[in-house]
Scaffold this motif. Structure first.
Motif, PDB file in Angstrom:
ATOM      1  N   LEU A   1     -10.139 -30.421  -8.986  1.00 16.39           N
ATOM      2  CA  LEU A   1      -9.287 -31.311  -9.768  1.00 16.39           C
ATOM      3  C   LEU A   1      -8.834 -30.619 -11.055  1.00 16.39           C
ATOM      4  CD1 LEU A   1      -7.977 -34.076 -10.190  1.00 16.39           C
ATOM      5  CD2 LEU A   1     -10.128 -34.826 -11.244  1.00 16.39           C
ATOM      6  N   ALA A   2      -9.724 -29.860 -11.680  1.00 10.82           N
ATOM      7  CA  ALA A   2      -9.361 -29.140 -12.903  1.00 10.82           C
ATOM      8  C   ALA A   2      -8.274 -28.096 -12.633  1.00 10.82           C
ATOM      9  CB  ALA A   2     -10.600 -28.477 -13.507  1.00 10.82           C
ATOM     10  N   VAL A   3      -8.377 -27.395 -11.524  1.00  8.84           N
ATOM     11  CA  VAL A   3      -7.357 -26.396 -11.175  1.00  8.84           C
ATOM     12  C   VAL A   3      -6.034 -27.098 -10.860  1.00  8.84           C
ATOM     13  CG1 VAL A   3      -6.694 -24.605  -9.515  1.00  8.84           C
ATOM     14  CG2 VAL A   3      -9.047 -24.703 -10.376  1.00  8.84           C
TER      15      VAL A   3
ATOM     16  N   ASP B   1     -14.281 -22.950  -1.618  1.00  9.95           N
ATOM     17  CA  ASP B   1     -14.617 -24.351  -1.849  1.00  9.95           C
ATOM     18  C   ASP B   1     -15.361 -24.424  -3.182  1.00  9.95           C
ATOM     19  OD1 ASP B   1     -15.164 -27.016  -1.739  1.00  9.95           O
ATOM     20  OD2 ASP B   1     -16.661 -26.856  -0.142  1.00  9.95           O
ATOM     21  N   ILE B   2     -14.664 -24.873  -4.211  1.00 11.21           N
ATOM     22  CA  ILE B   2     -15.253 -24.889  -5.550  1.00 11.21           C
ATOM     23  C   ILE B   2     -15.751 -26.270  -5.949  1.00 11.21           C
ATOM     24  CG2 ILE B   2     -13.988 -22.883  -6.364  1.00 11.21           C
ATOM     25  CD1 ILE B   2     -11.969 -24.788  -7.654  1.00 11.21           C
ATOM     26  N   GLY B   3     -15.666 -27.219  -5.050  1.00 10.00           N
ATOM     27  CA  GLY B   3     -16.126 -28.571  -5.338  1.00 10.00           C
ATOM     28  C   GLY B   3     -15.011 -29.414  -5.942  1.00 10.00           C
ATOM     29  N   ASP B   4     -15.159 -30.706  -5.801  1.00  7.55           N
ATOM     30  CA  ASP B   4     -14.099 -31.623  -6.226  1.00  7.55           C
ATOM     31  C   ASP B   4     -13.786 -31.582  -7.721  1.00  7.55           C
ATOM     32  OD1 ASP B   4     -13.582 -32.394  -3.657  1.00  7.55           O
ATOM     33  OD2 ASP B   4     -14.850 -34.184  -3.745  1.00  7.55           O
ATOM     34  N   PRO B   5     -14.773 -31.592  -8.624  1.00  9.46           N
ATOM     35  CA  PRO B   5     -14.419 -31.570 -10.055  1.00  9.46           C
ATOM     36  C   PRO B   5     -13.640 -30.315 -10.459  1.00  9.46           C
ATOM     37  CG  PRO B   5     -16.702 -32.236  -9.780  1.00  9.46           C
ATOM     38  CD  PRO B   5     -16.222 -31.759  -8.443  1.00  9.46           C
TER      39      PRO B   5
ATOM     40  N   TRP C   1      -3.298 -22.017  -6.147  1.00  6.96           N
ATOM     41  CA  TRP C   1      -3.339 -23.237  -5.331  1.00  6.96           C
ATOM     42  C   TRP C   1      -3.933 -22.939  -3.961  1.00  6.96           C
ATOM     43  CZ3 TRP C   1      -2.020 -27.974  -7.229  1.00  6.96           C
ATOM     44  CH2 TRP C   1      -1.998 -29.026  -6.304  1.00  6.96           C
ATOM     45  N   GLY C   2      -3.489 -21.872  -3.350  1.00  6.50           N
ATOM     46  CA  GLY C   2      -3.979 -21.512  -2.021  1.00  6.50           C
ATOM     47  C   GLY C   2      -5.454 -21.134  -2.010  1.00  6.50           C
ATOM     48  N   LEU C   3      -5.909 -20.501  -3.072  1.00 11.17           N
ATOM     49  CA  LEU C   3      -7.308 -20.080  -3.139  1.00 11.17           C
ATOM     50  C   LEU C   3      -8.259 -21.236  -3.399  1.00 11.17           C
ATOM     51  CD1 LEU C   3      -7.048 -16.754  -5.186  1.00 11.17           C
ATOM     52  CD2 LEU C   3      -7.580 -17.002  -2.751  1.00 11.17           C
TER      53      LEU C   3
END
Length: 110
Positions: free
Chosen positions: A68-70, A61-65, A50-52
């Protein structure tokens, strides 16, 4: 005011997810070493992920999609852990609250 309440609910859901994973770990393991490893390890792993990737100050920053998956994976694991621990009603309440919260986050752009 609604945005603040929704963000407070979000934080509460995050804490509930960690608690449910810990509860599952302590209930599932056989032997004290496994119980402690799962009871501490599962919520710790979820908190690290969660923190990462998901938190507002996430390391990556892995992007919104993908974020959301995580988020779905962590909350989903918490819901499954509640169900596996025999806490079906809490599982349903947790899922409903998480869905309502996610809709609120989308509507209020928080």
């Amino acid at each position: 005011m609604i945005t603040f309440a929704n963000l407070a609910l979000r934080f509460l859901l995050e804490l509930c997810a960690l608690a449910s994973l810990g509860y599952w770990g302590f209930q599932t393991g056989s032997g004290w070493l496994v119980k402690w490893a799962l009871g501490i390890g599962a919520p710790l792993l979820a908190a690290i992920v969660w923190g990462l990737f998901v938190s507002p100050k996430a390391t990556y920053d892995i992007g919104d999609p993908a974020r959301l998956a995580v988020e779905i994976a962590v909350f989903g694991a918490a819901a499954v852990s509640l169900y596996a621990s025999g806490q079906t009603k809490l599982c349903i309440i947790f899922i409903a609250a998480a869905v309502i919260n996610r809709i609120g986050l989308f509507i209020f752009k928080s």
